[in-house]
Design a protein around this motif. Structure first.
Motif, PDB file in Angstrom:
ATOM      1  N   LEU A   1      -9.046   3.578  -6.853  1.00 52.57           N
ATOM      2  CA  LEU A   1      -8.209   2.876  -5.879  1.00 52.57           C
ATOM      3  C   LEU A   1      -7.625   3.942  -4.953  1.00 52.57           C
ATOM      4  N   VAL A   2      -8.106   3.970  -3.737  1.00 54.20           N
ATOM      5  CA  VAL A   2      -7.743   5.040  -2.812  1.00 54.20           C
ATOM      6  C   VAL A   2      -6.912   4.470  -1.664  1.00 54.20           C
ATOM      7  N   ALA A   3      -5.730   5.028  -1.457  1.00 56.43           N
ATOM      8  CA  ALA A   3      -4.903   4.673  -0.296  1.00 56.43           C
ATOM      9  C   ALA A   3      -5.285   5.600   0.858  1.00 56.43           C
ATOM     10  N   PRO A   4      -5.192   5.108   2.082  1.00 55.33           N
ATOM     11  CA  PRO A   4      -4.693   3.789   2.483  1.00 55.33           C
ATOM     12  C   PRO A   4      -5.777   2.714   2.550  1.00 55.33           C
TER      13      PRO A   4
ATOM     14  N   ARG B   1      -3.493  -0.589  -2.197  1.00 52.53           N
ATOM     15  CA  ARG B   1      -2.509  -1.673  -2.115  1.00 52.53           C
ATOM     16  C   ARG B   1      -3.163  -3.031  -2.388  1.00 52.53           C
ATOM     17  N   THR B   2      -4.274  -3.306  -1.731  1.00 54.05           N
ATOM     18  CA  THR B   2      -4.906  -4.625  -1.852  1.00 54.05           C
ATOM     19  C   THR B   2      -5.417  -4.873  -3.263  1.00 54.05           C
ATOM     20  N   LYS B   3      -5.977  -3.839  -3.921  1.00 55.19           N
ATOM     21  CA  LYS B   3      -6.507  -4.022  -5.271  1.00 55.19           C
ATOM     22  C   LYS B   3      -5.379  -4.244  -6.290  1.00 55.19           C
ATOM     23  N   VAL B   4      -4.263  -3.517  -6.132  1.00 53.65           N
ATOM     24  CA  VAL B   4      -3.133  -3.716  -7.045  1.00 53.65           C
ATOM     25  C   VAL B   4      -2.542  -5.109  -6.849  1.00 53.65           C
TER      26      VAL B   4
ATOM     27  N   ASP C   1       8.629  -0.104  -1.580  1.00 49.81           N
ATOM     28  CA  ASP C   1       7.873  -0.897  -0.616  1.00 49.81           C
ATOM     29  C   ASP C   1       8.288  -2.372  -0.698  1.00 49.81           C
ATOM     30  N   PRO C   2       8.798  -2.967   0.401  1.00 46.74           N
ATOM     31  CA  PRO C   2       9.254  -4.364   0.369  1.00 46.74           C
ATOM     32  C   PRO C   2       8.161  -5.349  -0.037  1.00 46.74           C
ATOM     33  N   GLU C   3       6.924  -5.108   0.403  1.00 44.07           N
ATOM     34  CA  GLU C   3       5.827  -6.024   0.073  1.00 44.07           C
ATOM     35  C   GLU C   3       5.558  -6.054  -1.425  1.00 44.07           C
ATOM     36  N   MET C   4       5.588  -4.876  -2.067  1.00 41.23           N
ATOM     37  CA  MET C   4       5.361  -4.821  -3.506  1.00 41.23           C
ATOM     38  C   MET C   4       6.554  -5.417  -4.266  1.00 41.23           C
ATOM     39  N   ILE C   5       7.758  -5.199  -3.774  1.00 50.59           N
ATOM     40  CA  ILE C   5       8.942  -5.778  -4.415  1.00 50.59           C
ATOM     41  C   ILE C   5       8.883  -7.300  -4.348  1.00 50.59           C
TER      42      ILE C   5
ATOM     43  N   MET D   1       5.800   3.163  -2.695  1.00 49.82           N
ATOM     44  CA  MET D   1       6.574   3.336  -1.470  1.00 49.82           C
ATOM     45  C   MET D   1       5.639   3.040  -0.303  1.00 49.82           C
ATOM     46  N   THR D   2       6.197   2.589   0.794  1.00 55.91           N
ATOM     47  CA  THR D   2       5.367   2.255   1.954  1.00 55.91           C
ATOM     48  C   THR D   2       4.550   3.453   2.401  1.00 55.91           C
ATOM     49  N   ARG D   3       5.170   4.633   2.395  1.00 58.09           N
ATOM     50  CA  ARG D   3       4.454   5.829   2.855  1.00 58.09           C
ATOM     51  C   ARG D   3       3.269   6.151   1.948  1.00 58.09           C
ATOM     52  N   ASN D   4       3.430   5.957   0.625  1.00 58.09           N
ATOM     53  CA  ASN D   4       2.342   6.281  -0.302  1.00 58.09           C
ATOM     54  C   ASN D   4       1.188   5.298  -0.200  1.00 58.09           C
ATOM     55  N   LEU D   5       1.508   4.035  -0.010  1.00 62.63           N
ATOM     56  CA  LEU D   5       0.479   3.000  -0.001  1.00 62.63           C
ATOM     57  C   LEU D   5      -0.198   2.846   1.354  1.00 62.63           C
ATOM     58  N   SER D   6       0.487   3.247   2.429  1.00 61.89           N
ATOM     59  CA  SER D   6      -0.043   2.974   3.771  1.00 61.89           C
ATOM     60  C   SER D   6      -0.284   4.201   4.627  1.00 61.89           C
TER      61      SER D   6
END
Length: 662
Positions: A487-490, A494-497, A525-529, A594-599
């Motif tokens: 699972l590689v960002a970006p 995110r999508t697989k998790v 990350d708000p989306e993950m929360i 975190m948004t920075r890590n995932l995106s």
């Protein structure tokens, strides 16, 4: 309140460090090291996070951030919380730690000096500092160019003011005044100056310590037609002259003097932070060692052997048969550096590709890569030159490896490379075979002694083929990579998790009991929360370990009931990221949520197929979630209450048993 603010949550994390300073279960001089950790954390926080809020407030308007908070509100909250924490730290330090050190025969003189001590200080001054302390008179027309983080003494002599920089780099900070069988007497160089001020000025005067912290962000001019290394070198020179974001001063200084200083430095009132007589407590990392008093330190645990490698005559063959799981610092990171060194010297090895995020100046990893390049191997290095506060070290190794013949690339446009991996290609029977390392922590043998991380050495093509895709992209940003297992960002992380969590949600809605186990450094990350909340409302239980920033707060009773989050602060810095997303789907990762890590970063989460290793990782999260000695519940109130339980060992002590029995 939909989310907790990340910076206020971080201050709660630093509050957990304060709890370790207060803990009687922590050996005395380890408590002193936690003082240094707290101070170091806070210094970086002001240079980066507080500076960014001040910048946003000054140049972008007082606009709400993604969590719904304005910079003015956050800055006000930070000042309130930090002032309370600093006052508590002062009480712990002067009322508990210093007296307990005295009981142990370590007399640390912190402004409490008798006649005999005064005489020793004067003798030391006459012998070592008589020509060293040069004070500068402050006049109305003088321009104060103060260094970032340096401690200064402001001397007030009637209407006159003088300034002296405490040059710790030159003089040292801690001085042994006297030593015998019964005690060791230690003083800070600040006090050598203070108690000899009458010799410098010819009479007594008042003196107060202060310091400024400056914005540490690198503002790189994108318009300059220069390569990234040259731009960063120029920006690094400006770091010590960046916009001041804090003036920390002795709380006893008369207001008119600190206000005058504030105006000279063009700071607003909110930048004033009252402190004690001494600053830069992170210097306690360099406090004298007392090896003859082992009870004052954590027990030095013997590293656990990796039997499969120790008993192997051919590491390639061993790794080719079965993945080798490693856990630091319970095991030595030397297994990783030794494998790289073998590859550097092995004539059959043709290529080595690696990412470097944080490396030390004396890096064994760097020296192995250098040797490989000099021997004619194709060495590719992605050196992340924007790793904050490690830019110089990364540039140093990048340029050194270039000189050795390696191909070095300094980052990716608009992405930071945070993955911790290397790939070795070795010719065997006329065919190139790949070997790889994937980890959760930096390729840094020094931090691997104090950061708790996991990694694997592997020849499994499910890893190596995907990793080859990663390096193809790192070498050529126009390349479109495809991944089957990593699972590689970006790209897909995110999508697989999210897909995995939604799959579990559907099972919960159908009536099946579902629980996910997640371990992170930060949850921001708000989306993950929001997804965690949605899953919790659907009946999914979350057992989470989040060491630092945690912006999650429950909005419903189901979320309160189904989501449990703890933070573990102990001997080692918890750094491993684990995503246990189903019974047979467990990943180790370099990425926090975190948004920075995932995106905006290149990150890798890699699946663990070995059932015994998956079991160890699940037990690790379970032990940490129920650690009644070192785990604190994360709640919106931020009160950091210890988890309830009767365990006799901490979760890190349990880890020695888990790794030893794997």
């Amino acid at each position: 309140m939909k989310y907790l603010d990340r910076d206020l949550s971080w201050l709660s994390f630093n509050g957990r460090i304060l709890q370790e300073i207060a803990s009687k279960d922590v050996p005395l001089l380890e408590r002193l090291k936690f003082v240094a950790i707290y101070s170091s954390n806070l210094e970086e926080f002001y240079k980066v996070r507080v500076a960014s809020h001040r910048f946003a407030q000054k140049y972008k308007g007082d606009k709400r951030n993604k969590f719904g908070y304005r910079p003015s509100f956050i800055l006000q909250q930070i000042n309130t919380i930090v002032s309370e924490q600093q006052a508590y730290l002062g009480k712990l330090f002067f009322n508990e730690i210093v007296p307990e050190m005295t009981n142990e025969g370590i007399r640390f003189l912190c402004g409490v000096v008798n006649e005999a001590d005064q005489k020793l200080l004067e003798q030391y001054y006459d012998k070592h500092f008589k020509e060293e302390f040069k004070v500068l008179e402050i006049t109305n027309d003088i321009f104060l160019e103060l260094k970032n983080q340096a401690i200064y003494q402001l001397i007030i002599d009637g209407e006159q003011q003088y300034l002296l920089e405490m040059d710790y780099a030159r003089w040292g900070r801690f001085i042994t005044l006297e030593q015998n069988e019964d005690y060791t007497k230690i003083v800070q160089v600040d006090d050598v100056f203070k108690y000899n001020l009458h010799k410098i000025l010819g009479h007594e005067a008042e003196t107060y310590a202060f310091k400024i912290s400056r914005d540490a962000e690198l503002y790189i001019d994108e318009e300059q037609d220069e390569n990234i290394v040259k731009k960063i070198k120029k920006s690094l020179k400006k770091r010590d002259t960046g916009l001041p974001c804090r003036l920390l001063f002795n709380e006893n200084i008369p207001f008119k003097h600190i206000n005058s200083l504030r105006k000279k430095l063009d700071l607003d009132m909110a930048s004033l932070i009252a402190g004690g007589n001494y600053h830069n407590y992170y210097d306690f990392f360099g406090f004298p060692e007392f090896e003859h008093k082992p009870h004052l330190y954590y027990r030095r645990d013997k590293e656990i052997a990796c039997k499969s490698l120790d008993n192997s005559l051919d590491w390639y063959q061993t790794i080719g048969v079965k993945d080798v799981f490693l856990s630091y610092p319970y095991q030595s990171f030397d297994y990783v550096t030794r494998f790289l060194k073998q590859a550097a010297e092995d004539e059959a090895v043709e290529e080595i590709s690696t990412t470097l995020y944080r490396v030390s100046k004396g890096s064994e990893v760097g020296m192995a890569l250098e040797k490989a390049a000099k021997s004619g191997k194709n060495v590719f290095v992605l050196s992340e030159v924007l790793a904050r506060f490690d830019e110089e070290s990364n540039i140093y190794w990048g340029e050194r490896l270039e000189q050795a013949g390696a191909v070095v690339k300094y980052g990716i446009d608009k992405l930071k490379v945070h993955a911790k991996v290397f790939l070795i290609k070795r010719r065997e029977n006329g065919v190139l075979k790949s070997y790889a390392y994937l980890g959760t922590g930096n390729l840094n043998e020094k931090t691997a002694r104090i950061y708790a991380d996991h990694g694997i050495l592997t020849a499994d093509e499910r890893y190596t083929k995907d990793l080859d895709e990663v390096f193809k992209f790192l070498k050529d940003e126009q390349y479109e990579p495809h991944f089957k297992h990593l699972l590689v960002a970006p790209f897909v992380l995110r999508t697989k998790v999210k897909k995995a969590i939604r799959k579990v949600m559907e099972k919960a809605k159908a009536g099946a009991e579902q629980q996910l186990h997640i371990k992170l450094n930060s949850l921001e990350d708000p989306e993950m929360i929001d997804l965690i909340r949605e899953a919790a409302d659907a009946g999914v239980k979350f057992q989470m370990v989040v060491r630092g920033i945690c912006c999650y707060c429950p909005l419903t009773e189901k979320q309160k009931k189904n989501v449990t989050i703890v933070s573990v602060i102990d001997k080692y810095l918890e750094h491993t990221r684990i995503y246990q997303l189903s019974e047979k789907e467990t990943y180790l990762a370099s990425a926090d949520w975190m948004t920075r890590n995932l995106s905006s970063r290149v990150e890798i989460a890699f699946p663990i197929w070995d059932a015994s290793v998956r079991g160890l990782l699940l037990k690790q999260i379970n032990y940490q979630s129920n650690d009644a000695k070192k785990a604190r519940l994360i709640t919106p109130e931020g009160d950091n209450q210890l988890v309830k339980g009767n365990n006799k060992l901490s979760s890190q002590q349990y880890m020695f048993e888990l790794v030893a029995n794997l």
